[in-house]
Write a protein that holds these residues in place. Structure first.
Motif, PDB file in Angstrom:
ATOM      1  N   LEU A  91       0.850  -1.195   0.000  1.00 39.01           N
ATOM      2  CA  LEU A  91       0.000   0.000   0.000  1.00 39.01           C
ATOM      3  C   LEU A  91       0.882   1.241   0.000  1.00 39.01           C
ATOM      4  O   LEU A  91       1.886   1.298   0.714  1.00 39.01           O
ATOM      5  N   GLN A  92       0.506   2.216  -0.819  1.00 42.43           N
ATOM      6  CA  GLN A  92       1.169   3.521  -0.816  1.00 42.43           C
ATOM      7  C   GLN A  92       0.170   4.587  -0.373  1.00 42.43           C
ATOM      8  O   GLN A  92      -0.970   4.599  -0.830  1.00 42.43           O
ATOM      9  N   VAL A  93       0.626   5.451   0.527  1.00 39.52           N
ATOM     10  CA  VAL A  93      -0.192   6.577   0.986  1.00 39.52           C
ATOM     11  C   VAL A  93       0.527   7.853   0.564  1.00 39.52           C
ATOM     12  O   VAL A  93       1.604   8.183   1.077  1.00 39.52           O
ATOM     13  N   ARG A  94      -0.065   8.563  -0.383  1.00 37.43           N
ATOM     14  CA  ARG A  94       0.549   9.791  -0.900  1.00 37.43           C
ATOM     15  C   ARG A  94      -0.119  10.990  -0.253  1.00 37.43           C
ATOM     16  O   ARG A  94      -1.344  11.150  -0.314  1.00 37.43           O
ATOM     17  N   ILE A  95       0.684  11.825   0.393  1.00 41.32           N
ATOM     18  CA  ILE A  95       0.188  12.979   1.137  1.00 41.32           C
ATOM     19  C   ILE A  95       0.586  14.250   0.390  1.00 41.32           C
ATOM     20  O   ILE A  95       1.774  14.582   0.288  1.00 41.32           O
ATOM     21  N   SER A  96      -0.403  14.950  -0.155  1.00 45.08           N
ATOM     22  CA  SER A  96      -0.146  16.219  -0.838  1.00 45.08           C
ATOM     23  C   SER A  96      -0.401  17.366   0.125  1.00 45.08           C
ATOM     24  O   SER A  96      -1.310  17.295   0.952  1.00 45.08           O
ATOM     25  N   TYR A  97       0.396  18.425   0.000  1.00 46.60           N
ATOM     26  CA  TYR A  97       0.272  19.541   0.940  1.00 46.60           C
ATOM     27  C   TYR A  97       0.450  20.867   0.212  1.00 46.60           C
ATOM     28  O   TYR A  97       1.031  20.942  -0.877  1.00 46.60           O
ATOM     29  N   ARG A  98      -0.055  21.923   0.843  1.00 47.95           N
ATOM     30  CA  ARG A  98       0.111  23.279   0.340  1.00 47.95           C
ATOM     31  C   ARG A  98       0.884  24.082   1.382  1.00 47.95           C
ATOM     32  O   ARG A  98       0.531  24.077   2.563  1.00 47.95           O
ATOM     33  N   CYS A  99       1.912  24.745   0.947  1.00 50.20           N
ATOM     34  CA  CYS A  99       2.766  25.527   1.855  1.00 50.20           C
ATOM     35  C   CYS A  99       2.418  27.008   1.734  1.00 50.20           C
ATOM     36  O   CYS A  99       2.472  27.581   0.648  1.00 50.20           O
ATOM     37  N   HIS A 100       2.067  27.629   2.855  1.00 51.46           N
ATOM     38  CA  HIS A 100       1.780  29.061   2.879  1.00 51.46           C
ATOM     39  C   HIS A 100       2.949  29.864   3.426  1.00 51.46           C
ATOM     40  O   HIS A 100       3.157  31.006   3.032  1.00 51.46           O
ATOM     41  N   ARG A 101       3.688  29.253   4.335  1.00 48.38           N
ATOM     42  CA  ARG A 101       4.897  29.872   4.889  1.00 48.38           C
ATOM     43  C   ARG A 101       5.914  28.761   5.138  1.00 48.38           C
ATOM     44  O   ARG A 101       5.546  27.605   5.350  1.00 48.38           O
ATOM     45  N   ALA A 102       7.166  29.096   5.138  1.00 53.25           N
ATOM     46  CA  ALA A 102       8.230  28.104   5.267  1.00 53.25           C
ATOM     47  C   ALA A 102       8.112  27.333   6.585  1.00 53.25           C
ATOM     48  O   ALA A 102       7.811  27.916   7.636  1.00 53.25           O
ATOM     49  N   VAL A 103       8.346  26.025   6.513  1.00 59.99           N
ATOM     50  CA  VAL A 103       8.356  25.155   7.691  1.00 59.99           C
ATOM     51  C   VAL A 103       9.762  24.578   7.820  1.00 59.99           C
ATOM     52  O   VAL A 103      10.149  23.688   7.060  1.00 59.99           O
ATOM     53  N   PRO A 104      10.577  25.065   8.765  1.00 57.60           N
ATOM     54  CA  PRO A 104      11.999  24.665   8.842  1.00 57.60           C
ATOM     55  C   PRO A 104      12.202  23.183   9.172  1.00 57.60           C
ATOM     56  O   PRO A 104      13.115  22.555   8.639  1.00 57.60           O
ATOM     57  N   THR A 105      11.374  22.622  10.079  1.00 58.81           N
ATOM     58  CA  THR A 105      11.581  21.224  10.504  1.00 58.81           C
ATOM     59  C   THR A 105      10.273  20.443  10.381  1.00 58.81           C
ATOM     60  O   THR A 105       9.623  20.121  11.382  1.00 58.81           O
ATOM     61  N   PRO A 106       9.890  20.104   9.165  1.00 60.47           N
ATOM     62  CA  PRO A 106       8.622  19.385   8.982  1.00 60.47           C
ATOM     63  C   PRO A 106       8.733  17.923   9.407  1.00 60.47           C
ATOM     64  O   PRO A 106       9.774  17.281   9.264  1.00 60.47           O
ATOM     65  N   VAL A 107       7.623  17.404   9.943  1.00 55.75           N
ATOM     66  CA  VAL A 107       7.517  15.983  10.289  1.00 55.75           C
ATOM     67  C   VAL A 107       6.149  15.498   9.813  1.00 55.75           C
ATOM     68  O   VAL A 107       5.132  16.121  10.116  1.00 55.75           O
ATOM     69  N   PHE A 108       6.144  14.399   9.058  1.00 54.72           N
ATOM     70  CA  PHE A 108       4.889  13.802   8.589  1.00 54.72           C
ATOM     71  C   PHE A 108       4.648  12.507   9.355  1.00 54.72           C
ATOM     72  O   PHE A 108       5.562  11.691   9.506  1.00 54.72           O
ATOM     73  N   GLY A 109       3.420  12.316   9.828  1.00 54.68           N
ATOM     74  CA  GLY A 109       3.073  11.114  10.569  1.00 54.68           C
ATOM     75  C   GLY A 109       1.878  10.407   9.957  1.00 54.68           C
ATOM     76  O   GLY A 109       0.966  11.056   9.431  1.00 54.68           O
ATOM     77  N   VAL A 110       1.882   9.078  10.037  1.00 55.82           N
ATOM     78  CA  VAL A 110       0.774   8.263   9.539  1.00 55.82           C
ATOM     79  C   VAL A 110       0.501   7.167  10.556  1.00 55.82           C
ATOM     80  O   VAL A 110       1.433   6.556  11.091  1.00 55.82           O
ATOM     81  N   ALA A 111      -0.761   6.929  10.850  1.00 57.44           N
ATOM     82  CA  ALA A 111      -1.150   5.862  11.779  1.00 57.44           C
ATOM     83  C   ALA A 111      -2.281   5.061  11.167  1.00 57.44           C
ATOM     84  O   ALA A 111      -3.130   5.600  10.445  1.00 57.44           O
ATOM     85  N   LEU A 112      -2.289   3.770  11.469  1.00 59.56           N
ATOM     86  CA  LEU A 112      -3.298   2.849  10.956  1.00 59.56           C
ATOM     87  C   LEU A 112      -4.091   2.309  12.133  1.00 59.56           C
ATOM     88  O   LEU A 112      -3.523   1.844  13.117  1.00 59.56           O
ATOM     89  N   HIS A 113      -5.432   2.387  12.046  1.00 56.46           N
ATOM     90  CA  HIS A 113      -6.311   1.923  13.119  1.00 56.46           C
ATOM     91  C   HIS A 113      -7.290   0.898  12.566  1.00 56.46           C
ATOM     92  O   HIS A 113      -7.678   0.952  11.401  1.00 56.46           O
ATOM     93  N   ARG A 114      -7.734  -0.022  13.442  1.00 56.89           N
ATOM     94  CA  ARG A 114      -8.880  -0.855  13.091  1.00 56.89           C
ATOM     95  C   ARG A 114     -10.139  -0.001  13.156  1.00 56.89           C
ATOM     96  O   ARG A 114     -10.132   1.094  13.715  1.00 56.89           O
ATOM     97  N   ASP A 115     -11.236  -0.528  12.610  1.00 61.81           N
ATOM     98  CA  ASP A 115     -12.462   0.266  12.606  1.00 61.81           C
ATOM     99  C   ASP A 115     -13.071   0.416  13.987  1.00 61.81           C
ATOM    100  O   ASP A 115     -13.993   1.215  14.182  1.00 61.81           O
ATOM    101  N   ASP A 116     -12.558  -0.338  14.996  1.00 61.68           N
ATOM    102  CA  ASP A 116     -13.023  -0.122  16.365  1.00 61.68           C
ATOM    103  C   ASP A 116     -12.193   0.935  17.088  1.00 61.68           C
ATOM    104  O   ASP A 116     -12.382   1.178  18.279  1.00 61.68           O
ATOM    105  N   GLY A 117     -11.251   1.582  16.357  1.00 60.27           N
ATOM    106  CA  GLY A 117     -10.445   2.653  16.922  1.00 60.27           C
ATOM    107  C   GLY A 117      -9.112   2.210  17.503  1.00 60.27           C
ATOM    108  O   GLY A 117      -8.282   3.056  17.854  1.00 60.27           O
ATOM    109  N   SER A 118      -8.874   0.901  17.629  1.00 52.93           N
ATOM    110  CA  SER A 118      -7.612   0.444  18.223  1.00 52.93           C
ATOM    111  C   SER A 118      -6.461   0.666  17.244  1.00 52.93           C
ATOM    112  O   SER A 118      -6.578   0.424  16.046  1.00 52.93           O
ATOM    113  N   LEU A 119      -5.331   1.131  17.771  1.00 51.22           N
ATOM    114  CA  LEU A 119      -4.163   1.451  16.954  1.00 51.22           C
ATOM    115  C   LEU A 119      -3.470   0.175  16.508  1.00 51.22           C
ATOM    116  O   LEU A 119      -3.162  -0.706  17.309  1.00 51.22           O
ATOM    117  N   VAL A 120      -3.201   0.066  15.212  1.00 56.70           N
ATOM    118  CA  VAL A 120      -2.453  -1.071  14.664  1.00 56.70           C
ATOM    119  C   VAL A 120      -0.983  -0.719  14.544  1.00 56.70           C
ATOM    120  O   VAL A 120      -0.105  -1.454  14.995  1.00 56.70           O
TER     121      VAL A 120
END
Length: 405
Positions: A286-315
Protein backbone atom coordinates in the motif's frame (compact mmCIF):
# COMPACT_ATOMS: atom_id res chain seq x y z
CA UNK A 1 -48.64 8.18 42.87
CA UNK A 2 -44.85 7.88 42.58
CA UNK A 3 -43.25 8.91 39.28
CA UNK A 4 -42.31 6.13 36.86
CA UNK A 5 -38.66 7.27 36.77
CA UNK A 6 -36.59 9.54 38.98
CA UNK A 7 -33.06 10.82 38.35
CA UNK A 8 -31.63 12.81 41.21
CA UNK A 9 -28.36 14.76 40.80
CA UNK A 10 -26.86 12.12 38.48
CA UNK A 11 -23.22 12.36 37.39
CA UNK A 12 -21.45 10.00 34.97
CA UNK A 13 -17.92 10.27 33.62
CA UNK A 14 -15.83 8.33 31.12
CA UNK A 15 -12.07 7.97 31.38
CA UNK A 16 -10.46 8.59 27.99
CA UNK A 17 -6.92 7.21 27.78
CA UNK A 18 -4.37 8.94 25.54
CA UNK A 19 -1.76 6.35 26.53
CA UNK A 20 -2.33 3.22 28.55
CA UNK A 21 0.44 1.03 29.90
CA UNK A 22 -0.68 -2.53 30.52
CA UNK A 23 2.42 -4.56 31.28
CA UNK A 24 4.33 -4.40 34.58
CA UNK A 25 7.44 -3.42 32.61
CA UNK A 26 5.73 -0.45 30.94
CA UNK A 27 4.26 0.74 34.24
CA UNK A 28 7.66 0.43 35.93
CA UNK A 29 9.43 2.37 33.15
CA UNK A 30 6.88 5.18 32.96
CA UNK A 31 5.98 5.06 36.67
CA UNK A 32 2.30 5.49 35.95
CA UNK A 33 -0.62 3.59 34.42
CA UNK A 34 -0.86 6.01 31.50
CA UNK A 35 -2.23 9.44 30.64
CA UNK A 36 -5.95 10.16 30.48
CA UNK A 37 -8.64 12.73 30.94
CA UNK A 38 -12.05 12.37 32.56
CA UNK A 39 -15.00 13.52 30.46
CA UNK A 40 -18.32 14.10 32.17
CA UNK A 41 -21.22 12.75 30.13
CA UNK A 42 -23.77 13.81 32.77
CA UNK A 43 -23.39 16.66 35.25
CA UNK A 44 -25.96 16.77 38.04
CA UNK A 45 -28.99 15.77 35.95
CA UNK A 46 -32.29 15.66 37.88
CA UNK A 47 -35.49 14.53 36.14
CA UNK A 48 -38.87 13.09 36.97
CA UNK A 49 -40.87 11.13 34.40
CA UNK A 50 -44.50 10.70 35.39
CA UNK A 51 -46.50 7.55 34.64
CA UNK A 52 -48.00 7.62 31.16
CA UNK A 53 -45.66 10.39 30.05
CA UNK A 54 -43.49 10.32 26.90
CA UNK A 55 -40.27 12.24 27.47
CA UNK A 56 -37.91 12.98 24.57
CA UNK A 57 -34.24 13.77 25.18
CA UNK A 58 -32.89 16.20 22.56
CA UNK A 59 -29.48 17.69 21.95
CA UNK A 60 -26.43 17.31 19.69
CA UNK A 61 -24.26 14.23 19.30
CA UNK A 62 -22.16 13.60 22.40
CA UNK A 63 -24.47 15.64 24.62
CA UNK A 64 -25.12 12.79 27.09
CA UNK A 65 -28.57 11.66 25.91
CA UNK A 66 -27.73 7.99 25.32
CA UNK A 67 -25.70 7.91 28.54
CA UNK A 68 -28.76 9.18 30.43
CA UNK A 69 -30.84 6.41 28.85
CA UNK A 70 -28.28 3.73 29.75
CA UNK A 71 -28.13 4.99 33.32
CA UNK A 72 -31.93 4.71 33.53
CA UNK A 73 -31.70 1.16 32.14
CA UNK A 74 -28.99 0.25 34.70
CA UNK A 75 -26.63 -0.62 31.85
CA UNK A 76 -24.31 2.03 33.31
CA UNK A 77 -23.80 2.89 36.97
CA UNK A 78 -23.64 6.62 37.79
CA UNK A 79 -20.62 8.00 39.60
CA UNK A 80 -22.94 9.97 41.82
CA UNK A 81 -26.67 10.44 42.28
CA UNK A 82 -29.75 8.25 42.48
CA UNK A 83 -31.96 6.50 39.91
CA UNK A 84 -35.30 4.92 40.76
CA UNK A 85 -37.61 3.03 38.39
CA UNK A 86 -41.12 2.20 39.59
CA UNK A 87 -42.36 -0.44 37.16
CA UNK A 88 -41.18 -3.14 34.77
CA UNK A 89 -38.65 -1.61 32.41
CA UNK A 90 -37.46 -2.60 28.93
CA UNK A 91 -34.78 -0.85 26.88
CA UNK A 92 -34.71 -0.57 23.09
CA UNK A 93 -31.16 0.74 23.13
CA UNK A 94 -28.86 -1.83 21.55
CA UNK A 95 -31.28 -4.04 19.68
CA UNK A 96 -30.17 -7.64 19.63
CA UNK A 97 -27.51 -7.14 22.31
CA UNK A 98 -26.62 -10.64 23.42
CA UNK A 99 -27.57 -12.29 20.10
CA UNK A 100 -25.18 -15.12 19.15
CA UNK A 101 -24.41 -15.07 15.43
CA UNK A 102 -24.07 -18.85 15.12
CA UNK A 103 -27.42 -19.51 16.81
CA UNK A 104 -30.67 -19.65 14.85
CA UNK A 105 -33.30 -16.94 15.11
CA UNK A 106 -35.41 -19.26 17.30
CA UNK A 107 -32.50 -19.93 19.69
CA UNK A 108 -31.71 -16.22 19.91
CA UNK A 109 -35.32 -15.36 20.78
CA UNK A 110 -35.09 -17.63 23.83
CA UNK A 111 -31.61 -16.37 24.74
CA UNK A 112 -32.38 -12.67 24.36
CA UNK A 113 -35.76 -12.91 26.10
CA UNK A 114 -34.14 -14.67 29.07
CA UNK A 115 -31.61 -11.82 29.32
CA UNK A 116 -34.58 -9.42 29.48
CA UNK A 117 -36.12 -11.36 32.37
CA UNK A 118 -38.61 -13.76 30.78
CA UNK A 119 -38.84 -17.41 31.82
CA UNK A 120 -38.83 -20.21 29.24
CA UNK A 121 -42.52 -20.80 29.88
CA UNK A 122 -43.25 -17.12 29.18
CA UNK A 123 -41.20 -17.23 25.96
CA UNK A 124 -43.03 -20.40 24.86
CA UNK A 125 -46.30 -18.52 25.27
CA UNK A 126 -45.12 -15.39 23.44
CA UNK A 127 -42.91 -17.00 20.76
CA UNK A 128 -45.46 -17.00 17.93
CA UNK A 129 -46.36 -13.34 18.60
CA UNK A 130 -42.66 -12.35 18.63
CA UNK A 131 -42.06 -14.04 15.28
CA UNK A 132 -45.25 -12.66 13.75
CA UNK A 133 -44.40 -9.09 14.74
CA UNK A 134 -40.85 -9.39 13.34
CA UNK A 135 -42.23 -10.82 10.04
CA UNK A 136 -39.35 -13.32 9.95
CA UNK A 137 -41.36 -16.56 9.91
CA UNK A 138 -39.30 -18.01 7.05
CA UNK A 139 -35.95 -17.26 8.68
CA UNK A 140 -36.25 -18.45 12.28
CA UNK A 141 -34.34 -21.71 11.70
CA UNK A 142 -31.47 -19.93 9.90
CA UNK A 143 -28.34 -18.69 11.64
CA UNK A 144 -28.55 -15.03 12.66
CA UNK A 145 -25.21 -14.60 10.85
CA UNK A 146 -27.19 -14.78 7.60
CA UNK A 147 -29.55 -11.95 8.63
CA UNK A 148 -29.34 -8.46 7.20
CA UNK A 149 -28.98 -5.56 9.64
CA UNK A 150 -32.68 -4.74 9.22
CA UNK A 151 -33.74 -8.33 9.99
CA UNK A 152 -31.44 -8.43 13.02
CA UNK A 153 -32.90 -5.21 14.44
CA UNK A 154 -36.49 -6.25 13.72
CA UNK A 155 -36.05 -9.43 15.73
CA UNK A 156 -34.41 -7.51 18.58
CA UNK A 157 -37.24 -4.95 18.60
CA UNK A 158 -39.89 -7.66 18.60
CA UNK A 159 -38.31 -9.52 21.53
CA UNK A 160 -37.89 -6.33 23.57
CA UNK A 161 -41.50 -5.15 23.25
CA UNK A 162 -42.92 -8.56 24.19
CA UNK A 163 -41.40 -8.27 27.66
CA UNK A 164 -44.62 -6.29 28.30
CA UNK A 165 -42.90 -3.34 29.98
CA UNK A 166 -44.50 -0.53 31.92
CA UNK A 167 -41.55 1.78 31.16
CA UNK A 168 -39.88 1.76 27.74
CA UNK A 169 -36.50 3.34 26.94
CA UNK A 170 -36.02 3.99 23.21
CA UNK A 171 -32.73 5.09 21.59
CA UNK A 172 -32.83 5.93 17.88
CA UNK A 173 -34.63 2.75 16.87
CA UNK A 174 -37.39 4.30 14.76
CA UNK A 175 -35.28 3.52 11.65
CA UNK A 176 -35.75 -0.24 12.11
CA UNK A 177 -36.24 -2.08 8.82
CA UNK A 178 -38.10 -0.69 5.79
CA UNK A 179 -40.70 2.09 5.74
CA UNK A 180 -43.57 -0.31 6.33
CA UNK A 181 -41.95 -1.83 9.41
CA UNK A 182 -40.97 1.62 10.74
CA UNK A 183 -44.65 2.61 10.62
CA UNK A 184 -45.53 -0.65 12.38
CA UNK A 185 -43.08 0.24 15.19
CA UNK A 186 -44.49 3.76 15.46
CA UNK A 187 -48.04 2.37 15.61
CA UNK A 188 -47.00 0.01 18.41
CA UNK A 189 -45.40 2.87 20.38
CA UNK A 190 -48.55 4.98 19.99
CA UNK A 191 -50.65 2.02 21.20
CA UNK A 192 -48.30 1.60 24.16
CA UNK A 193 -48.87 5.28 25.00
CA UNK A 194 -52.64 4.88 24.83
CA UNK A 195 -52.41 1.93 27.24
CA UNK A 196 -50.71 4.22 29.76
CA UNK A 197 -47.14 3.15 29.16
CA UNK A 198 -44.24 5.46 30.02
CA UNK A 199 -41.64 6.20 27.33
CA UNK A 200 -38.26 7.94 27.45
CA UNK A 201 -36.89 8.35 23.94
CA UNK A 202 -33.78 9.70 22.23
CA UNK A 203 -34.17 10.77 18.62
CA UNK A 204 -32.48 13.24 16.30
CA UNK A 205 -35.71 13.31 14.30
CA UNK A 206 -37.43 16.35 15.75
CA UNK A 207 -40.52 15.44 13.71
CA UNK A 208 -40.72 12.14 15.66
CA UNK A 209 -40.28 14.04 18.91
CA UNK A 210 -43.15 16.37 18.05
CA UNK A 211 -45.33 13.41 16.99
CA UNK A 212 -44.73 11.12 19.98
CA UNK A 213 -43.56 13.18 22.97
CA UNK A 214 -45.62 15.29 25.36
CA UNK A 215 -42.51 16.49 27.22
CA UNK A 216 -38.91 17.19 26.16
CA UNK A 217 -35.59 17.66 27.94
CA UNK A 218 -32.64 19.39 26.27
CA UNK A 219 -29.23 18.02 27.30
CA UNK A 220 -25.93 19.49 26.15
CA UNK A 221 -22.38 18.86 27.43
CA UNK A 222 -23.93 16.65 30.09
CA UNK A 223 -26.06 19.49 31.51
CA UNK A 224 -29.84 19.60 31.61
CA UNK A 225 -30.63 22.97 30.02
CA UNK A 226 -34.41 22.92 29.64
CA UNK A 227 -37.45 20.74 30.37
CA UNK A 228 -41.00 21.39 29.21
CA UNK A 229 -43.37 21.35 26.25
CA UNK A 230 -41.62 19.78 23.20
CA UNK A 231 -42.45 22.73 20.93
CA UNK A 232 -40.85 25.22 23.34
CA UNK A 233 -37.79 23.08 24.13
CA UNK A 234 -37.13 22.32 20.44
CA UNK A 235 -37.40 26.03 19.63
CA UNK A 236 -34.80 26.83 22.31
CA UNK A 237 -32.52 24.06 21.08
CA UNK A 238 -32.74 25.08 17.41
CA UNK A 239 -32.15 28.70 18.37
CA UNK A 240 -28.83 27.75 19.95
CA UNK A 241 -27.95 25.55 16.93
CA UNK A 242 -28.41 28.56 14.64
CA UNK A 243 -26.32 30.69 16.99
CA UNK A 244 -23.52 28.09 17.02
CA UNK A 245 -23.56 27.90 13.24
CA UNK A 246 -23.20 31.67 13.05
CA UNK A 247 -20.24 31.52 15.46
CA UNK A 248 -18.65 28.69 13.44
CA UNK A 249 -19.04 30.67 10.22
CA UNK A 250 -17.36 33.66 11.87
CA UNK A 251 -14.52 31.44 13.14
CA UNK A 252 -14.10 29.87 9.70
CA UNK A 253 -13.83 33.29 8.06
CA UNK A 254 -11.28 34.33 10.68
CA UNK A 255 -9.30 31.13 10.08
CA UNK A 256 -9.28 31.69 6.33
CA UNK A 257 -7.64 35.08 6.80
CA UNK A 258 -4.78 33.37 8.69
CA UNK A 259 -4.03 30.02 7.11
CA UNK A 260 -1.64 27.59 8.79
CA UNK A 261 1.96 27.45 7.62
CA UNK A 262 1.26 24.17 5.83
CA UNK A 263 -1.94 22.21 5.26
CA UNK A 264 -2.99 18.88 3.81
CA UNK A 265 -4.77 19.10 0.46
CA UNK A 266 -5.18 15.46 -0.59
CA UNK A 267 -4.41 11.94 0.59
CA UNK A 268 -4.53 9.12 -1.98
CA UNK A 269 -4.21 5.38 -1.43
CA UNK A 270 -2.73 3.24 -4.20
CA UNK A 271 -1.20 -0.15 -4.91
CA UNK A 272 2.46 -0.82 -5.80
CA UNK A 273 1.88 0.41 -9.37
CA UNK A 274 0.27 3.65 -8.22
CA UNK A 275 -3.30 2.67 -9.11
CA UNK A 276 -5.98 4.03 -6.73
CA UNK A 277 -7.23 1.29 -4.44
CA UNK A 278 -10.03 0.90 -1.90
CA UNK A 279 -9.63 -2.80 -1.13
CA UNK A 280 -6.60 -5.06 -0.66
CA UNK A 281 -5.88 -8.66 0.12
CA UNK A 282 -3.74 -9.74 3.05
CA UNK A 283 -0.05 -9.10 2.34
CA UNK A 284 -0.61 -6.62 -0.51
CA UNK A 285 1.51 -3.45 -0.59
CA UNK A 286 0.00 0.00 0.00
CA UNK A 287 1.17 3.52 -0.82
CA UNK A 288 -0.19 6.58 0.99
CA UNK A 289 0.55 9.79 -0.90
CA UNK A 290 0.19 12.98 1.14
CA UNK A 291 -0.15 16.22 -0.84
CA UNK A 292 0.27 19.54 0.94
CA UNK A 293 0.11 23.28 0.34
CA UNK A 294 2.77 25.53 1.85
CA UNK A 295 1.78 29.06 2.88
CA UNK A 296 4.90 29.87 4.89
CA UNK A 297 8.23 28.10 5.27
CA UNK A 298 8.36 25.16 7.69
CA UNK A 299 12.00 24.67 8.84
CA UNK A 300 11.58 21.22 10.50
CA UNK A 301 8.62 19.39 8.98
CA UNK A 302 7.52 15.98 10.29
CA UNK A 303 4.89 13.80 8.59
CA UNK A 304 3.07 11.11 10.57
CA UNK A 305 0.77 8.26 9.54
CA UNK A 306 -1.15 5.86 11.78
CA UNK A 307 -3.30 2.85 10.96
CA UNK A 308 -6.31 1.92 13.12
CA UNK A 309 -8.88 -0.85 13.09
CA UNK A 310 -12.46 0.27 12.61
CA UNK A 311 -13.02 -0.12 16.37
CA UNK A 312 -10.45 2.65 16.92
CA UNK A 313 -7.61 0.44 18.22
CA UNK A 314 -4.16 1.45 16.95
CA UNK A 315 -2.45 -1.07 14.66
CA UNK A 316 0.71 0.85 13.75
CA UNK A 317 1.90 4.43 13.77
CA UNK A 318 5.11 6.11 12.73
CA UNK A 319 6.51 9.41 11.44
CA UNK A 320 9.47 10.64 9.40
CA UNK A 321 11.41 11.67 12.50
CA UNK A 322 11.01 8.27 14.22
CA UNK A 323 12.09 6.54 10.99
CA UNK A 324 15.20 8.72 10.74
CA UNK A 325 14.05 10.50 7.56
CA UNK A 326 15.55 13.99 7.59
CA UNK A 327 13.48 16.41 5.55
CA UNK A 328 14.67 19.71 4.14
CA UNK A 329 12.73 22.85 5.07
CA UNK A 330 9.49 23.06 3.09
CA UNK A 331 8.98 26.31 1.17
CA UNK A 332 6.54 25.29 -1.57
CA UNK A 333 3.70 22.91 -2.35
CA UNK A 334 4.52 19.24 -2.75
CA UNK A 335 3.82 15.69 -1.63
CA UNK A 336 5.39 12.81 0.27
CA UNK A 337 4.58 9.09 0.05
CA UNK A 338 4.90 6.35 2.63
CA UNK A 339 5.17 2.87 1.08
CA UNK A 340 4.17 -0.23 3.02
CA UNK A 341 5.84 -3.18 1.29
CA UNK A 342 3.24 -5.53 2.76
CA UNK A 343 0.16 -5.20 4.96
CA UNK A 344 -0.07 -8.52 6.86
CA UNK A 345 -3.54 -7.63 8.09
CA UNK A 346 -6.60 -9.82 8.49
CA UNK A 347 -9.98 -8.98 6.99
CA UNK A 348 -11.48 -5.73 8.30
CA UNK A 349 -11.80 -2.03 7.51
CA UNK A 350 -8.79 0.03 8.57
CA UNK A 351 -8.74 3.79 9.13
CA UNK A 352 -5.75 5.99 8.37
CA UNK A 353 -4.69 9.11 10.28
CA UNK A 354 -2.37 11.64 8.64
CA UNK A 355 -0.67 14.61 10.35
CA UNK A 356 1.90 17.33 9.65
CA UNK A 357 4.03 18.71 12.48
CA UNK A 358 6.36 21.69 12.54
CA UNK A 359 8.75 20.32 15.16
CA UNK A 360 10.50 17.08 16.12
CA UNK A 361 9.59 17.59 19.80
CA UNK A 362 7.70 14.60 21.22
CA UNK A 363 4.56 16.50 22.29
CA UNK A 364 4.54 19.10 19.51
CA UNK A 365 0.97 19.90 18.38
CA UNK A 366 0.19 19.13 14.72
CA UNK A 367 -0.14 21.92 12.19
CA UNK A 368 -2.72 19.91 10.28
CA UNK A 369 -4.31 16.67 11.50
CA UNK A 370 -6.81 14.33 9.80
CA UNK A 371 -7.79 11.69 12.36
CA UNK A 372 -9.00 8.34 10.96
CA UNK A 373 -10.22 10.21 7.88
CA UNK A 374 -9.24 7.69 5.17
CA UNK A 375 -10.14 4.02 4.92
CA UNK A 376 -8.89 0.84 3.26
CA UNK A 377 -10.59 -2.55 3.39
CA UNK A 378 -8.67 -5.81 3.62
CA UNK A 379 -10.63 -8.71 2.15
CA UNK A 380 -11.13 -11.60 4.57
CA UNK A 381 -9.61 -14.84 3.25
CA UNK A 382 -9.96 -17.40 6.03
CA UNK A 383 -11.49 -17.88 9.44
CA UNK A 384 -8.35 -16.59 11.19
CA UNK A 385 -8.92 -14.18 14.06
CA UNK A 386 -7.18 -11.02 15.20
CA UNK A 387 -5.63 -8.03 13.38
CA UNK A 388 -2.42 -9.28 11.78
CA UNK A 389 -1.19 -12.40 10.03
CA UNK A 390 1.82 -14.04 11.69
CA UNK A 391 3.70 -16.35 9.28
CA UNK A 392 3.77 -19.88 10.68
CA UNK A 393 3.76 -23.56 9.89
CA UNK A 394 2.81 -26.77 11.68
CA UNK A 395 5.24 -29.58 12.39
CA UNK A 396 3.92 -33.01 13.15
CA UNK A 397 6.30 -35.19 15.15
CA UNK A 398 4.76 -38.65 15.19
CA UNK A 399 5.47 -40.88 18.14
CA UNK A 400 6.11 -44.59 17.75
CA UNK A 401 3.12 -46.57 16.58
CA UNK A 402 2.69 -50.02 17.95
CA UNK A 403 1.13 -52.69 15.80
CA UNK A 404 -0.93 -55.48 17.20
CA UNK A 405 0.06 -58.91 16.07
Amino acid sequence: MAPALVLEDVYKKYRIYHERYRSVKEIAIHRRLGSWEDRWALRGVSLEVQRGETLALVGPNGAGKSTALKVMARILTPDRGRIQANGRLSALIELGAGFQLEYTGRENVYLNASLLGLTKKEVDRKYDDIVAFSELEDHMEASVRTYSTGMYMRLGFSVAIHVEPEILLVDEILAVGDASFQQKCTDWLEGFQRRGGTIVMVSHSLASVRQLANKAAWIEHGNLLSVGDPIDVIAEYLGQVREHRHDEDEARRAHQTRRPDIELTQVTLSDAEGRPVEELERGDPLQVRISYRCHRAVPTPVFGVALHRDDGSLVYGTNTHVDGVKLDPITKDGSITIRYQSLPLLGSTYLITVAIFGSTAQNAPPIDFREQRYSIRVTPRTDEQGSAYLPHDWVLEPVGISKST
